[in-house]
Scaffold this motif. Structure first.
Motif: not given
Length: 118
Positions: A34-36, A47-49, A62-64, A68-69
């Motif tokens: 994940g990203w936080f 943020v993302a997983r 908020s980042v969709k 991109t991860t």
């Protein structure tokens, strides 16, 4: 597992950055990554997983559509491609490893600072 995040820096609004997070050990593929991020004066937020194989990803609203991860299990590395950056994306970004989608974070990276100027 030790996590080393890199790739942060200063960028103008509308620009792009790619963060990387390299993991030590041979068990990288066993972790959901994940990203936080944590902005000044605010709490750390998701943020993302990305799932173990990389077949599934999840993003904060908020980042969709902008972030991109992805991951490369052969290189023990997870990435966060950030496009169309906004000043409100300014934060310290952390990568994290967790064993399950619903479990807590088992390991945190040290963080990399992203600053977006207007």
């Amino acid at each position: 597992v030790q996590l080393q995040a890199s790739g942060g820096g200063l960028v103008q609004a509308g620009g792009s950055l790619r963060l990387s997070c390299a993991a030590s050990g041979r068990t990288f593929s066993r972790y959901v990554m994940g990203w936080f991020r944590q902005a000044p004066g605010k709490e750390r937020e998701f943020v993302a997983r990305i799932s173990w194989s990389g077949s599934s990803t999840w993003y904060a609203d908020s980042v969709k559509g902008r972030f991109t991860t992805s991951r490369d299990n052969g290189k023990n590395t997870v990435y966060l491609q950030m496009n169309s950056l906004k000043p409100e994306d300014t934060a310290v970004y952390y990568c994290a490893a967790q064993t399950g989608l619903s479990s807590g974070v088992d390991y945190w990276g040290q963080g990399t600072l992203v600053t977006v100027s207007s």
